[in-house]
Scaffold this motif. Structure first.
Motif, PDB file in Angstrom:
ATOM      1  N   GLY A 127       0.821  -1.207   0.000  1.00  0.00           N
ATOM      2  CA  GLY A 127       0.000   0.000   0.000  1.00  0.00           C
ATOM      3  C   GLY A 127       0.854   1.257   0.000  1.00  0.00           C
ATOM      4  N   LYS A 172     -10.559  -4.516  -8.839  1.00  0.00           N
ATOM      5  CA  LYS A 172     -10.515  -3.134  -8.361  1.00  0.00           C
ATOM      6  C   LYS A 172     -11.727  -2.359  -8.856  1.00  0.00           C
ATOM      7  N   LYS A 223     -14.092  -1.116  -6.082  1.00  0.00           N
ATOM      8  CA  LYS A 223     -13.841   0.335  -6.074  1.00  0.00           C
ATOM      9  C   LYS A 223     -12.796   0.716  -5.030  1.00  0.00           C
ATOM     10  N   THR A 224     -11.774  -0.096  -4.899  1.00  0.00           N
ATOM     11  CA  THR A 224     -10.685   0.228  -3.986  1.00  0.00           C
ATOM     12  C   THR A 224      -9.410  -0.410  -4.503  1.00  0.00           C
ATOM     13  N   SER A 225      -8.262   0.126  -4.072  1.00  0.00           N
ATOM     14  CA  SER A 225      -7.005  -0.530  -4.429  1.00  0.00           C
ATOM     15  C   SER A 225      -6.262  -0.934  -3.164  1.00  0.00           C
ATOM     16  N   LYS A 226      -6.959  -0.913  -2.015  1.00  0.00           N
ATOM     17  CA  LYS A 226      -6.293  -1.260  -0.756  1.00  0.00           C
ATOM     18  C   LYS A 226      -5.851  -2.723  -0.807  1.00  0.00           C
TER      19      LYS A 226
END
Lengths: 252, 344
Positions: free
Chosen positions: B227, B280, B284-287
């Motif tokens: 991250g 993703k 709707k996240t790239s965590k």
């Protein structure tokens, strides 16, 4: 040693090739040092070296009396934060997520944010004036908003020393003043020590306690802003033809 | 405060929803894969064979000796590919990096082909661990070339083009080797070198499970630095990530995961790029802490779909898994690049 950040005979550069030599810095807590000089004079190299991104070639740099070579990565990250040039390009991250990245040295193995972490992020975003855009996509904000978010990210690290590479470049005058005012305020109120490079001489004069003039591999002058910002020194530092300084900075 | 809570909740909801949807798809596809094939097996026979171990049920042997190990392999290797792609995208900060386009799969394929031809032509047999080791050496060699090139050229497109070229060179040499050694015992090599999940035994499956799960747990434990790395090397370093060690671990893990896939199933294209992107887009996240497990599950589902199609469309003749995965994966890459161009 009463100085919080100090360098002695510091030589910096890449791959053992010296770019700037003989750097002497002495800063107490809460003081702001600005490095000025022409493009390519090695300002960024100095900043990268004192944050351990580049190995020191010679001399010493010490934070709180301890050489930075002897400070481990986590301790370094807990007292020194940076703001670099250029725009990071993360995918699908909100401004909140980017600011939260500054909590890295404090979170556990999986990086899960505690209530305290969230409070720190909120405070940092409020301080830099980026709280309103915290849910916006980071890759879609303006340059001014970008710098505010990146400054909030740095503040989240709870640094005692903050190192910024041209924090006001590409910013309109209001955004630039807002960023510098946050730094001045933190320096005065919580003793944050600041080292940065600036191209805008008017801002440098306004915000700095000390100014370091770098040109062609050496420190040309160092001193208080009222000493540095004279026609003679600035003209020689940037190689200005006679008369230009008064034209541009007559009121400085 | 109220709005913040709502947004965080809706973010979590999307992730949970994606997870549940993938799990349901996974179960449904596993059942379909057990039931459909050259011999059709009824739902009741599936249930009694799988859950009650009733060896009298119709298709018991087919299920336990052929289809289950194959499903198991497709799921594990699919997950491994997706993770390998995710790691490479992180490493190169390039959304279309992946083990196939960078030529890493093909390097592994070449090394495995050489070892198999050499050993089989002397009447020997190659064990699972040796296959993985050979594939790992091959993938590291390709990776080494890609890294050398990435030092010279900073443009992302040039990196991908050189990766594709390395892939072609390795594939060409593999073809020469396989065709030249057209011995009876290595006829199977041809199928494998095109990419296929067929002929995987429980023993193979056990070894790959061990390697893939160990690597995946390690990848998950790296969520935090991954991250931090998304903001770039400079910022990652400034918060305390040891960049040299981190980059080395990324290279080793992505190569190992890719090697494991190639050793057993040959080169499989586009899973590594398409799956992380789809995940993703849905979550709707790239965590990384969310994306890593979802990628694994997504890769498993993707490969189960592809394998089902590959072995049933022209049954009893099987298509190569890569033909099917390209058909679904390549459009995703085009869509992604077009979307990026439109945004710029």
């Amino acid at each position: 040693m009463e100085y919080f950040f100090q360098t002695e005979r510091l030589a910096v550069g890449y791959n053992n090739t010296i770019i700037v030599d003989g750097i002497e810095i002495k800063l107490e807590k809460g003081q702001i040092l600005t490095i000025i000089g022409p493009n390519g004079s090695g300002k960024s190299t100095i900043l990268k070296s004192i944050t351990k991104q580049l190995k020191l070639i010679g001399g010493v740099a010490a934070i709180n009396g301890k050489s930075i070579d002897e400070i481990n990565m986590r301790d370094m990250a807990r007292q020194t934060a940076v703001m670099l040039t250029g725009r990071p390009t993360p995918e699908l991250m909100t401004c909140w997520d980017v600011a939260a990245a500054g909590r890295y040295p404090y979170t556990g193995g999986l990086g899960i944010l505690s209530a305290f972490d969230k409070q720190m992020i909120t405070e940092a975003l409020r301080l830099t004036g980026a709280y309103d855009i915290k849910d916006r996509n980071f890759s879609q904000i303006s340059d001014g908003q970008l710098q505010k978010v990146m400054l909030a990210r740095a503040i989240c690290q709870q640094p005692k020393l903050i190192v910024l590479d041209e924090p006001t470049s590409f910013l309109d005058i209001r955004c630039a003043v807002e960023i510098l005012d946050v730094l001045r305020k933190m320096a005065n109120e919580s003793g944050l020590t600041v080292v940065m490079s600036l191209h805008e001489l008017n801002f440098a004069k306004r915000v700095s306690d000390f100014v370091l003039c770098v040109k062609a591999g050496s420190v040309l002058y160092a001193g208080k802003p009222e000493v540095i910002f004279t026609e003679d020194i600035i003209s020689r530092l940037f190689g200005l033809p006679p008369g230009v300084y008064t034209q541009l900075f007559g009121g400085l | 405060m109220k709005t913040k809570k709502r947004i965080i909740n809706s973010e979590n909801k999307r992730c949970v929803f994606t997870f549940l949807a993938l799990t349901l798809l996974f179960i449904a596809l596993s059942l379909l894969n057990i039931g459909i094939g050259s011999v059709k097996i009824s739902v009741s026979d599936i249930l009694s064979s799988v859950f009650f171990r009733d060896s009298g049920a119709g298709g018991y042997d087919i299920i336990w000796k052929v289809r289950l190990p194959r499903i198991f392999a497709a799921a594990i290797l699919g997950g491994a590919l997706a993770l390998s792609g995710f790691l490479l995208q992180t490493f190169f900060n390039n959304p279309i990096a992946g083990p196939f386009v960078l030529g890493i799969s093909s390097g592994a394929k070449l090394a495995v082909a050489l070892v198999m031809v050499f050993v089989l032509s002397r009447g020997g047999a190659v064990g699972s661990a040796a296959l993985i080791a050979a594939a790992f050496v091959g993938s590291m060699l390709s990776m080494g070339f890609v890294l050398l090139i990435s030092r010279q050229v900073k443009r992302a497109s040039a990196l991908i083009v050189s990766g594709v070229m390395i892939g072609y060179i390795c594939s060409a040499i593999t073809d020469f080797v396989v065709t030249f050694a057209s011995d009876e015992s290595i006829v199977n090599l041809h199928n494998w070198s095109q990419g296929s999940f067929s002929g995987i035994s429980w023993q193979n499956a056990g070894v790959m499970a061990l390697v893939v799960f160990a690597s995946s747990v390690l990848v998950f434990s790296l969520s935090k630095p991954i991250g931090a790395y998304m903001l770039g090397e400079g910022y990652a370093h400034s918060v305390g990530v040891n960049i040299k060690v981190f980059r080395l671990v990324l290279v080793l893990l992505s190569s190992l995961l890719c090697a494991c896939v190639t050793a057993f199933a040959g080169p499989i294209s586009f899973v590594g790029i398409a799956v992380p992107h789809i995940i993703k887009a849905f979550a709707k996240t790239s965590k990384p802490i969310v994306v890593i497990p979802l990628c694994f599950l997504g890769g498993a589902v993707f490969c189960l779909v592809c394998d089902l199609i590959a072995r049933t469309v022209y049954a009893p003749v099987e298509m190569s898994i890569s033909s099917v995965s390209s058909l679904f994966g390549a459009p995703v890459v085009i869509y992604m690049m077009a979307g990026k161009a439109a945004r710029n």
